[in-house]
Design an enzyme around this catalytic site. Sequence first.
Site, PDB file in Angstrom:
ATOM      1  N   LEU A  11       0.759  -1.047   0.229  1.00 56.51           N
ATOM      2  CA  LEU A  11       0.040   0.061  -0.003  1.00 56.51           C
ATOM      3  C   LEU A  11       0.926   1.296   0.166  1.00 56.51           C
ATOM      4  CD1 LEU A  11      -2.526  -1.410   2.732  1.00 56.51           C
ATOM      5  CD2 LEU A  11      -2.540  -1.819   0.166  1.00 56.51           C
ATOM      6  N   HIS A  12       2.086   1.057  -0.593  1.00 53.48           N
ATOM      7  CA  HIS A  12       2.951   2.242  -0.715  1.00 53.48           C
ATOM      8  C   HIS A  12       3.196   2.663  -1.965  1.00 53.48           C
ATOM      9  CE1 HIS A  12       4.779   0.861   3.511  1.00 53.48           C
ATOM     10  NE2 HIS A  12       3.519   1.574   3.688  1.00 53.48           N
ATOM     11  N   CYS A  13       1.990   2.802  -2.853  1.00 46.35           N
ATOM     12  CA  CYS A  13       1.951   2.937  -4.141  1.00 46.35           C
ATOM     13  C   CYS A  13       2.526   4.230  -4.643  1.00 46.35           C
ATOM     14  CB  CYS A  13       0.614   2.655  -4.782  1.00 46.35           C
ATOM     15  SG  CYS A  13      -0.172   1.251  -4.063  1.00 46.35           S
TER      16      CYS A  13
END
Length: 532
Positions: free
Chosen positions: A468-470
């Site tokens: 979720l560190h896009c």
Amino acid sequence: MKPNENNYDFIVIGAGSAGCVVAGRLSEAGHSVLLLEAGGKNSNPWIHIPLGYAKLYSNPSVNWCYESEPEPNLNGRKLFQPRGKVLGGSGSINGMIYVRGQPEDFDGWRDLGCEGWGFEDVLPFFKKSEHQERGPSKYHATGGPLWISDLPSTYELGDAFHEASHKLGSPYNNDFNGETQLGTGYVQVNTKNGRRWSTADAYLKSTMGRNIKVQTGVLVEQIVVDNGKVCGVKYRDKDGNYLVSARKEVIVSAGTFNSPKVLELSGIGDSEILKEKGIPVTHDLPGVGKNLQDHFGVGLEFKSTKPVTVNDLYNNIFKGGAAMMRYLLFKSGPMASNGNYSNTFITTSEEIGRPDMMITFMSWCTGEDLQPRPFSGFTILAEHIRPDARGSVHVRSSDPEEPPAISFNFLESEADKKAIIAGLRHSRKISQTAPMSDFVAEEILPGLDCESDEEMLEHCRQNGLSLLHCVGTCKMGVDDMAVVDPRLRVRGLKGLRVIDASIMPTIVSANTNAASIMIGEKGAQMIIEDWQ
Ligand SMILES: Cc1cc2nc3c(=O)[nH]c(=O)nc-3n(C[C@H](O)[C@H](O)[C@H](O)COP(=O)(O)OP(=O)(O)OC[C@H]3O[C@@H](n4cnc5c(N)ncnc54)[C@H](O)[C@@H]3O)c2cc1C
């Protein structure tokens, strides 16, 4: 289409981690700002209780709840993609961990041609945002709007994790944003007095927010371009469709999935893709939506010998109630922590030369939906923080309501496979080293009979996650695939910038919120300079 009669100097699309910073700083400098946010106000009480973020993970009232396309190297699995749809954006639903990245990450951006983005250039902007609870130092500052705090207490499993990691060669490190990231220790978080402290709290509530008109519940559909100059945006709310104009600039801060989506809906993007989707081309910019990067992670799950995990709070109403009472009375205890207490940063191979694996201790074990399993348990998560994988985000059609198509292409390269196997093996070693091993009743996933490289890889294919560190889908740069230049101006158009996580040309070796906030600070400063 109704005209919004008011006029603003700047329109900022998206009140997330970066957008609130941009709006706050522009307003502080005397500009009038319209901040348009698709989600609602940040009034859900779970937003403010640190451990409450598990309750937001798949809650559509504050979350876009996207999912990826089937991942070809992960047995065709679709990966769930939460993103904040609320004031504060993903920073209102995230794990609050504050880690900036390694100096080499930013020096790498500079070396790609992004002048002014080396570590020495960006450090002042990390510090500008910061109110460091521990006080000022070479790497830290006080007096900024964004609170950075220690977890309210240590934790016996966290201590055990550090000690085991240390025995395996990791130095103790009490500041991953200091001299080096290498080593093991507790993380710092964005909380103030035991409550989440997002950029909506930090930048909109103070006097900084005086000249900002914040509109929630409005979906921006298009940016309006007239003769190569951006002059306003079209948006809709529950009552209708509107057109609003900006005297100076429009800033897109809609995040890594929605910033390229808003550009593409406006006809700004790869002309081939736009034509395929039936969207008239306004400005051909082939890099839009390409270069998606994220961290890839996979956990080992354990049954705990001691009922002191987050699972126990969830599964035992008395323990949960007592923890909530303690939180409400004293703002301490497990509810005041994020449950992800500790990190160990390691380097998986000597040639790499700097940490490429973040091993995180999580005081729970859950399914992908974040629902705790019905026993005491914890997870040690291996996270590859500089994978080769490159993906994309594109509109599926011209319908603004339709979620974008997201592809990561994880585990494509041999180097990525090698790194994650090394990370898993090190995670298992930590679990088998005292005193961590004292808390391990059993490795339940994948289990000790998963041993060979091929078995480990199958565990990754079946259970691996996007962390979720896009970032990266409107990348900054000077090459043909760059979407914005190093002053974050959309290349080839006037009056339009992108300022959020999507502009990172390469992913930072850390959770991405701190860097997104720094980008907000630096981007705002550049706009202010350009309009002096
Ligand atoms: C569950 C989760 C946990 C995470 N944990 C951590 C962590 O512990 N530490 C860390 O450093 N990072 C973490 N991250 C990542 C971090 O939160 C993000 O990198 C960061 O918030 C990105 O900021 P941004 O400004 O680019 O986008 P966002 O904060 O996502 O903001 C984008 C905003 O734009 C709005 N928007 C989008 N489209 C439109 C539109 N068309 N019209 C109007 N508004 C629109 C959105 O609703 C949103 O509010 C986590 C992320 C998630 C999802």
